[in-house]
Motif scaffolding. Structure first.
Motif, PDB file in Angstrom:
ATOM      1  N   LEU A  96       0.913  -1.236  -0.133  1.00  0.00           N
ATOM      2  CA  LEU A  96      -0.045  -0.149   0.063  1.00  0.00           C
ATOM      3  C   LEU A  96       0.759   1.204   0.116  1.00  0.00           C
ATOM      4  CD1 LEU A  96      -2.814  -1.122   2.415  1.00  0.00           C
ATOM      5  CD2 LEU A  96      -3.008  -1.030   0.078  1.00  0.00           C
ATOM      6  N   GLY A  97       2.151   0.990  -0.109  1.00  0.00           N
ATOM      7  CA  GLY A  97       3.149   2.247  -0.331  1.00  0.00           C
ATOM      8  C   GLY A  97       3.548   2.968   0.977  1.00  0.00           C
ATOM      9  N   GLY A  98       3.182   2.127   2.005  1.00  0.00           N
ATOM     10  CA  GLY A  98       3.694   2.714   3.300  1.00  0.00           C
ATOM     11  C   GLY A  98       2.791   3.434   3.948  1.00  0.00           C
ATOM     12  N   GLY A  99       1.544   3.836   3.273  1.00  0.00           N
ATOM     13  CA  GLY A  99       0.544   4.690   3.730  1.00  0.00           C
ATOM     14  C   GLY A  99       0.381   5.970   3.508  1.00  0.00           C
ATOM     15  N   ARG A 100       1.546   6.751   3.632  1.00  0.00           N
ATOM     16  CA  ARG A 100       1.594   8.332   3.419  1.00  0.00           C
ATOM     17  C   ARG A 100       0.907   8.874   2.336  1.00  0.00           C
ATOM     18  NH1 ARG A 100       6.782  11.777   5.069  1.00  0.00           N
ATOM     19  NH2 ARG A 100       6.002  11.129   7.067  1.00  0.00           N
ATOM     20  N   GLY A 101       1.087   8.716   1.070  1.00  0.00           N
ATOM     21  CA  GLY A 101       0.527   9.254  -0.088  1.00  0.00           C
ATOM     22  C   GLY A 101      -1.020   8.932  -0.053  1.00  0.00           C
ATOM     23  N   GLU A 102      -0.804   7.419   0.144  1.00  0.00           N
ATOM     24  CA  GLU A 102      -2.449   6.850  -0.264  1.00  0.00           C
ATOM     25  C   GLU A 102      -3.323   7.725   0.724  1.00  0.00           C
ATOM     26  OE1 GLU A 102       0.331   5.366  -0.217  1.00  0.00           O
ATOM     27  OE2 GLU A 102       0.491   4.598  -2.035  1.00  0.00           O
ATOM     28  N   ALA A 103      -2.852   7.733   2.138  1.00  0.00           N
ATOM     29  CA  ALA A 103      -3.723   8.358   3.121  1.00  0.00           C
ATOM     30  C   ALA A 103      -3.997   9.568   2.717  1.00  0.00           C
ATOM     31  CB  ALA A 103      -3.029   8.230   4.410  1.00  0.00           C
ATOM     32  N   GLU A 104      -3.013  10.343   2.409  1.00  0.00           N
ATOM     33  CA  GLU A 104      -3.565  11.800   2.085  1.00  0.00           C
ATOM     34  C   GLU A 104      -4.504  12.279   0.985  1.00  0.00           C
ATOM     35  OE1 GLU A 104       0.339  13.421   0.960  1.00  0.00           O
ATOM     36  OE2 GLU A 104       1.059  13.830   3.117  1.00  0.00           O
ATOM     37  N   GLU A 105      -4.663  11.067   0.089  1.00  0.00           N
ATOM     38  CA  GLU A 105      -5.429  11.238  -1.067  1.00  0.00           C
ATOM     39  C   GLU A 105      -6.906  10.701  -0.726  1.00  0.00           C
ATOM     40  OE1 GLU A 105      -3.967   9.076  -4.437  1.00  0.00           O
ATOM     41  OE2 GLU A 105      -2.288  10.249  -4.647  1.00  0.00           O
ATOM     42  N   ALA A 106      -6.797   9.493   0.159  1.00  0.00           N
ATOM     43  CA  ALA A 106      -8.010   9.071   0.528  1.00  0.00           C
ATOM     44  C   ALA A 106      -8.541   9.464   1.908  1.00  0.00           C
ATOM     45  CB  ALA A 106      -7.728   7.362   1.009  1.00  0.00           C
ATOM     46  N   GLY A 107      -8.008  10.436   2.539  1.00  0.00           N
ATOM     47  CA  GLY A 107      -8.705  11.078   3.598  1.00  0.00           C
ATOM     48  C   GLY A 107      -8.340  10.629   5.168  1.00  0.00           C
ATOM     49  N   GLN A 108      -8.636  11.162   6.249  1.00  0.00           N
ATOM     50  CA  GLN A 108      -8.218  11.044   7.462  1.00  0.00           C
ATOM     51  C   GLN A 108      -8.541   9.472   7.869  1.00  0.00           C
ATOM     52  OE1 GLN A 108      -6.089  12.893   9.021  1.00  0.00           O
ATOM     53  NE2 GLN A 108      -6.019  11.517  10.846  1.00  0.00           N
ATOM     54  N   GLY A 109      -9.610   8.971   7.630  1.00  0.00           N
ATOM     55  CA  GLY A 109      -9.956   7.609   8.016  1.00  0.00           C
ATOM     56  C   GLY A 109      -8.958   6.712   7.619  1.00  0.00           C
ATOM     57  N   TRP A 110      -8.724   6.750   6.179  1.00  0.00           N
ATOM     58  CA  TRP A 110      -7.784   5.937   5.839  1.00  0.00           C
ATOM     59  C   TRP A 110      -6.461   6.117   6.462  1.00  0.00           C
ATOM     60  CZ3 TRP A 110      -7.449   1.209   3.813  1.00  0.00           C
ATOM     61  CH2 TRP A 110      -6.245   0.675   3.061  1.00  0.00           C
ATOM     62  N   SER A 111      -6.093   7.017   6.660  1.00  0.00           N
ATOM     63  CA  SER A 111      -4.656   7.408   7.339  1.00  0.00           C
ATOM     64  C   SER A 111      -4.973   6.811   8.869  1.00  0.00           C
ATOM     65  CB  SER A 111      -4.683   8.883   7.614  1.00  0.00           C
ATOM     66  OG  SER A 111      -3.452   9.146   8.472  1.00  0.00           O
TER      67      SER A 111
END
Length: 298
Positions: A256-271
């Protein structure tokens, strides 16, 4: 009167019909798809039950949704009892959809996970005649047989057993630690007694220890909790088809790419969910990501 005689006696004209002959020939020859129309639901189930009995091999029925799966399984089990008794009824199984969504933090229902595991074991052991599955149940890759069996633990009379170690191992396999075992996928320890219900077994098992040695193994009634007859060895198998072990959690986080970039795009819940995966190895709904953590999938 055996099942074949019953079928011939009750449905002889149907078995000799052009429709049935064509359907059987198409399945035997692995011919292009053959469309059969004009049959109501119960007649379709009868056709499938008779085809399976005549062919002598398992059949997979893919249906639109879970409701249709439940209805077809009900009808198929009724015809299985008529044609082959209770044993044949137990060989009509369902493979339910996971309905897991890691992006919304939705895990599959625990008993759904256990039912899928039990069905996969039955398939491996050639204990299935008719399998009914909604189309969504087949959308998630499954572990190859070798990977599916990984982590199994044999429990046998006279064997040495560390109850604490077994409980930790069961947690890794997806079991729930409870006060009283009443459902598949649960484990309970009370002193020198270990109750466990592997999903592929019809009844739970009660393991009595003498020191660190297995003294006896019995089946027990999950309703009354009374011990029943003596049982032989058995396997503690995973309660989930792809348990999220520490190694798999790390692999999923990397995928999942470590989470940082994807979390910023998907929102706080995904983070927050990815943080839980990184820190605790937990991601609700991770079962839907099986293809990202399996060494070999089918």
């Amino acid at each position: 009167m055996d099942g074949t005689a019953v079928a011939r006696s009750l449905f002889g004209r149907f078995l000799e019909s052009d429709l049935f002959r064509r359907a059987r020939a198409a399945l035997e020859a692995a011919a292009p798809p053959l469309a059969l129309t004009g049959l109501v639901e119960s007649a379709r189930a009868l056709l499938l039950a008779l085809l399976q009995r005549e062919l002598g091999r398992p059949l997979l029925l893919i249906v639109p949704d879970s409701r249709a799966a439940a209805e077809y399984r009900r009808d198929l089990q009724a015809f299985a009892v008529l044609l082959g008794g209770e044993r044949a009824q137990r060989r009509v199984l369902r493979f339910p959809a996971l309905d897991a969504d890691p992006y919304r933090g939705v895990p599959p229902h625990f008993q759904v996970s256990c039912e899928r595991v039990a069905t996969l074991h039955a398939l491996e052991d050639n204990e299935v005649d008719l399998l009914v599955a909604p189309v969504r149940a087949l959308s998630v890759p499954l572990p190859a047989p070798e990977e599916f069996r990984r982590g199994e633990r044999l429990i046998a009379p006279g064997a040495t057993l560390d109850p604490e170690g077994l409980a930790l191992h069961a947690l890794e396999l997806g079991y729930r630690i409870v006060d009283t075992v009443t459902s598949p996928g649960e484990l309970c320890r009370r002193g020198g007694i270990l109750d466990v219900w592997p999903p592929h077994l019809e009844r739970p098992r009660r393991v009595e220890l003498y020191g660190d040695e297995v003294d006896s193994i019995r089946r027990f009634d999950p309703t009354t909790q009374r011990s029943l007859n003596v049982s032989g060895r058995f396997d503690i198998v995973p309660a989930q088809e792809v348990p999220l072990t520490e190694e798999r959690a790390a692999r999923l986080l990397r995928a999942l790419g470590g989470g940082r970039g994807e979390a910023e795009e998907a929102g706080q819940g995904w983070s927050v969910r990815l943080a839980g995966l990184k820190e605790e190895g937990v991601l609700l709904g991770a079962e839907a990501c099986a293809s990202l953590v399996l060494d070999e999938a089918v």
